[in-house]
Motif scaffolding. Structure first.
Motif, PDB file in Angstrom:
ATOM      1  N   GLU A   8       0.835  -1.215   0.000  1.00  0.00           N
ATOM      2  CA  GLU A   8       0.000   0.000   0.000  1.00  0.00           C
ATOM      3  C   GLU A   8       0.863   1.254   0.000  1.00  0.00           C
ATOM      4  OE1 GLU A   8      -3.565   2.309   2.465  1.00  0.00           O
ATOM      5  OE2 GLU A   8      -2.922   0.329   3.140  1.00  0.00           O
ATOM      6  N   ILE A   9       1.909   1.277   0.808  1.00  0.00           N
ATOM      7  CA  ILE A   9       2.800   2.437   0.863  1.00  0.00           C
ATOM      8  C   ILE A   9       3.492   2.629  -0.487  1.00  0.00           C
ATOM      9  CG2 ILE A   9       4.865   3.381   1.971  1.00  0.00           C
ATOM     10  CD1 ILE A   9       3.982   1.761   4.514  1.00  0.00           C
ATOM     11  N   THR A  10       3.987   1.542  -1.047  1.00  0.00           N
ATOM     12  CA  THR A  10       4.683   1.592  -2.332  1.00  0.00           C
ATOM     13  C   THR A  10       3.744   2.071  -3.437  1.00  0.00           C
ATOM     14  OG1 THR A  10       6.201  -0.154  -1.665  1.00  0.00           O
ATOM     15  CG2 THR A  10       5.951   0.217  -4.034  1.00  0.00           C
ATOM     16  N   ASP A  11       2.541   1.540  -3.469  1.00  0.00           N
ATOM     17  CA  ASP A  11       1.570   1.929  -4.499  1.00  0.00           C
ATOM     18  C   ASP A  11       1.177   3.397  -4.365  1.00  0.00           C
ATOM     19  OD1 ASP A  11       1.672  -0.660  -5.447  1.00  0.00           O
ATOM     20  OD2 ASP A  11      -0.288  -1.246  -4.627  1.00  0.00           O
ATOM     21  N   ALA A  12       0.988   3.867  -3.129  1.00  0.00           N
ATOM     22  CA  ALA A  12       0.620   5.269  -2.911  1.00  0.00           C
ATOM     23  C   ALA A  12       1.741   6.195  -3.387  1.00  0.00           C
ATOM     24  CB  ALA A  12       0.308   5.520  -1.438  1.00  0.00           C
ATOM     25  N   TYR A  13       2.973   5.818  -3.095  1.00  0.00           N
ATOM     26  CA  TYR A  13       4.084   6.658  -3.541  1.00  0.00           C
ATOM     27  C   TYR A  13       4.244   6.597  -5.060  1.00  0.00           C
ATOM     28  CZ  TYR A  13       8.344   9.249  -3.874  1.00  0.00           C
ATOM     29  OH  TYR A  13       9.270  10.207  -4.220  1.00  0.00           O
ATOM     30  N   ALA A  14       4.061   5.446  -5.648  1.00  0.00           N
ATOM     31  CA  ALA A  14       4.152   5.334  -7.106  1.00  0.00           C
ATOM     32  C   ALA A  14       3.105   6.235  -7.774  1.00  0.00           C
ATOM     33  CB  ALA A  14       3.977   3.886  -7.541  1.00  0.00           C
TER      34      ALA A  14
END
Length: 167
Positions: A8-14
């Motif tokens: 979730e963190i990675t997707d939000a930053y992407a």
């Protein structure tokens, strides 16, 4: 404290990073602040700490629509890691300048620490870099751009203020 998954963190930053690339492409930075919670904190080592979306918007628009921010072409990531217990994503962001006319590459990177708050938003960003190294890179780029007829008046004013003139 709520724990979010690394995905979730990675997707939000992407998703945020894709929006940043679009801001760079269009030159419109007004919506950059919408990546953050209303009460977010943005720590920028050369310009200070900004509290809340309105302050982040004011700073980001002013900075990214004036030289050298206004001529940067992109901000690709060199690497990133996620620390799930703290909801943080840490990455190295490359700040790229356009070809100044001779094919040379000019860039400076920073480390960025993002704190994820959920719902695709971040509650904190801290950009860590050496402002003097960044300024020297900008001045070198400006010197080459001037030699090739690619430096505008705003770039010349930056050089006059920080570099003492073009050789």
């Amino acid at each position: 404290m709520t724990t979010f998954s690394a995905d979730e963190i990675t997707d939000a930053y992407a998703a945020m990073h894709a929006r940043v690339q679009e801001h760079a492409r269009t030159g419109d930075w007004d919506d950059f602040a919408l990546n953050f919670t209303e009460d977010a904190e943005y720590v920028e080592h050369a310009f200070g700490t900004f509290h809340g979306r309105d302050a982040i918007r004011t700073w980001s628009v002013a900075t990214m629509t004036s030289f050298p921010g206004s001529v940067m072409t992109g901000f690709p990531l060199a690497w990133q890691v996620v620390d799930v217990p703290t909801s943080r994503l840490i990455c190295e962001v490359r700040n790229l300048m356009p070809d100044p006319g001779d094919g040379s590459v000019h860039e400076a990177s920073n480390l960025t620490i993002m704190t994820y708050a959920g719902d695709g938003l971040f509650s904190r960003e801290e950009d860590i870099y050496n402002p003097l190294r960044f300024m020297r890179m900008s001045l070198r780029w400006a010197e080459v751009a001037e030699a090739h007829g690619r430096l505008g008046d705003e770039g010349r004013a930056y050089v006059a203020q920080f570099g003492g003139g073009l050789g």
